[in-house]
Design an enzyme around this catalytic site. Structure first.
Site, mmCIF file in Angstrom:
data_model
loop_
_atom_site.group_PDB
_atom_site.id
_atom_site.type_symbol
_atom_site.label_atom_id
_atom_site.label_comp_id
_atom_site.label_asym_id
_atom_site.label_seq_id
_atom_site.Cartn_x
_atom_site.Cartn_y
_atom_site.Cartn_z
ATOM 1 N N HIS A 152 52.913 127.092 159.944
ATOM 2 C CA HIS A 152 53.437 126.023 159.088
ATOM 3 C C HIS A 152 52.359 124.988 158.766
ATOM 4 C CE1 HIS A 152 56.800 123.337 157.748
ATOM 5 N NE2 HIS A 152 55.912 122.395 158.043
ATOM 6 N N GLU A 153 51.702 124.486 159.793
ATOM 7 C CA GLU A 153 50.693 123.446 159.569
ATOM 8 C C GLU A 153 49.467 123.993 158.836
ATOM 9 O OE1 GLU A 153 51.533 120.479 159.868
ATOM 10 O OE2 GLU A 153 53.360 120.853 161.021
ATOM 11 N N HIS A 199 50.171 123.748 155.204
ATOM 12 C CA HIS A 199 49.851 122.395 154.739
ATOM 13 C C HIS A 199 48.336 122.219 154.607
ATOM 14 C CE1 HIS A 199 53.755 120.509 154.731
ATOM 15 N NE2 HIS A 199 53.990 120.749 156.006
ATOM 16 N N GLU A 210 55.689 120.782 151.259
ATOM 17 C CA GLU A 210 56.544 121.586 152.125
ATOM 18 C C GLU A 210 56.658 123.024 151.633
ATOM 19 O OE1 GLU A 210 58.288 121.231 155.062
ATOM 20 O OE2 GLU A 210 57.039 119.452 155.297
#
Length: 502
Positions: free
Chosen positions: A263-264, A267, A293
């Site tokens: 997830h990170e 980003h 997101e």
């Protein structure tokens, strides 16, 4: 360009970016390596920097320069977009009286502490008076910023520029109408065989090595970024040449670190690949929280929970966790990563039920800002909506209305970013598959760069040249809609659970 005012304006744009990035660096350090004794000093340092940043943003000379630029006929489209982005940011700030800014900051600080105490004691009444004041102040802030009759629009625009309740509310209700029967069908179906990871221990160092491999395989440039640990995973962009990621490790649950890292990194890839030629102006920024997101959720959920993804990483995963994976098939690993349940807690929710958690919060905070719901009635309204949309009722306030810190921070309008991210991600993924027909074959070979490169071209390099929905429309040919997300979820979970989903 031979316009003296333009050169001065560009320099001021650069100063604002520099100051914001220095604030980000200090915040990252505070959450990772700063010793406990530095807390009070860091608070003072950040307050000083944020004051300087605010003074630069509201300075009358910046307003004069923006006014000159808005009237200058020789500016090209890119220059006009720089001016538009900065003017929008500045207008949101200068329209709010300094006394209201200070009172909001004071109330937010007090509210966070009250929220922590209330959550610990499972008693909403300890937080309610503070939330009442915050709601009142956020209404005042919305009125000061300006709107066309819907106060929530002014707050929503701070996270998703250009988005309005009239656009958002029908989308979320349409999505809920599709998801509620899907959740019912899946949770009533026999669960597929899955890897029972909870029967094992996962030493942190084993997890660290595997997470570093994931970061590099996804194409994150470790010469321009790093992966560290924090209590709550986050990404910190300090310019495209310095992007910091964090994750956290749980020895009883490897998915915490694995999906936190994926997830990170999603980003982080966005931050690393923003247009370098605009690194010190307002185009070189992400277009919205929702689009940010979309990048993390496309990687974490759409790619990271797919069977081809884990087939492509099977060898490396078995090398990382040889005893823990003994006897488990890669299909059981994927089924474990995609387990569906009616969770009370948003941050623990699976991707099928997650957007229903967001709908609960959106409807409640919209009603609060509109004055249709009193703060004292919030716990009962929360429980009613949780039962209606998710079929569960919290046993206490801590696992119900007090579970998120966002309202204590005054972040009304933020929650929709999560679902907007899922909607954008589904549209982007659908188009990516059309343009990369061999996508699953790439994933099965462990080749993740085609995904990164497509997103870099279609999203990252665009920066904030347009608002988020326009960037997605140019990439996919479609405006924001629920169909792509519903199709994706129905396909994945219908197949996994062996049911025909509506």
């Amino acid at each position: 360009m031979g316009l003296p005012f333009w050169n001065e304006l560009r320099e001021r744009m650069g100063e604002l970016r520099d100051l914001a990035e220095i604030c980000s660096l200090l915040t990252w350090d505070q959450e990772t390596f700063m010793p406990p004794g530095g807390t009070s000093y860091r608070a003072t340092q950040l307050a000083t920097l944020q004051t300087v940043l605010h003074e630069r943003l509201v300075h009358p000379r910046l307003g004069e320069l923006l006014a000159l630029a808005e009237q200058e006929p020789s500016l090209d489209e890119t220059q006009r977009r720089m001016v538009q982005n900065l003017a929008r940011e500045r207008n949101r700030v200068v329209r709010v009286p300094q006394s209201l800014v200070q009172e909001l900051a004071r109330r937010q600080s007090i509210s966070v502490e009250a929220w922590r105490t209330a959550r610990e004691r499972r008693d909403f009444s300890l937080f309610a008076p503070h939330l009442e004041e915050l709601v009142r102040l956020k209404r005042e802030q919305a009125d000061a910023i300006g709107h066309d009759g819907e106060r929530y629009d002014a707050l929503l625009d701070g996270y998703e520029p250009g988005m309005r309740v009239s656009r958002l509310e029908p989308l979320l209700r349409e999505l809920a109408a599709a998801l509620v029967p899907m959740v019912q069908a899946v949770t009533e179906a026999p669960a597929p065989a899955r890897w029972k990871y909870e029967e094992h221990r996962f030493p942190v160092e084993q997890q660290r090595r595997f997470c570093r491999l994931l970061v590099e395989r996804m194409g994150f440039d470790t010469a321009k970024g790093r992966l560290d640990e924090s209590a709550h995973p986050f990404t910190c962009g300090i310019g495209s040449g310095d992007v910091r990621l964090t994750t956290r490790y749980d020895e009883r649950n490897p998915w915490v670190a694995i999906f936190g890292t994926i997830h990170e990194t999603g980003h982080g890839l966005y931050e690393q690949n923003l247009p370098e030629e605009h690194r010190r102006d307002p185009i070189g920024l992400p277009a919205s929280m929702g689009l940010h997101e979309s990048q993390s959720r496309l990687w974490e959920n759409v790619i990271g929970r797919s069977l081809p993804f884990w087939e492509g990483l099977e060898r490396e995963m078995r090398q990382a966790f040889p005893t823990q994976l003994e006897g488990a098939s890669i299909r059981e690993v994927q089924a474990s990563a995609c387990r569906v349940s009616r969770s009370l807690i948003r941050v623990d929710a699976d991707e099928l039920t997650y957007n229903l958690h967001i709908l609960v919060r959106f409807e409640l905070e919209l009603a609060l800002i509109r004055g249709e719901l009193e703060v004292r009635d919030l716990p009962a309204a929360w429980n009613e909506k949780m039962e209606r949309y998710l079929g569960v009722v919290p046993g206490n306030d801590a696992e119900g209305v007090l579970q998120d810190i966002h309202w204590a921070w005054g972040e009304f309008g933020y929650f929709p970013s999560y679902t907007l991210g899922n909607l954008y991600a589904a549209l982007l993924h659908e188009r990516m598959r059309a343009e990369i027909p061999a996508l699953d074959e790439h994933l099965r070979r462990g080749e993740l760069l085609p995904v990164r490169d497509w997103l870099v071209e279609k999203v990252h390099r665009q920066g904030h040249r347009w608002d988020a929905e326009e960037i997605v429309r140019r990439a996919t040919g479609k405006s924001l809609e629920t169909g792509a997300l519903v199709r994706y979820l129905a396909d994945r979970y219908g197949s996994l659970y062996g049911v025909a989903l509506p």
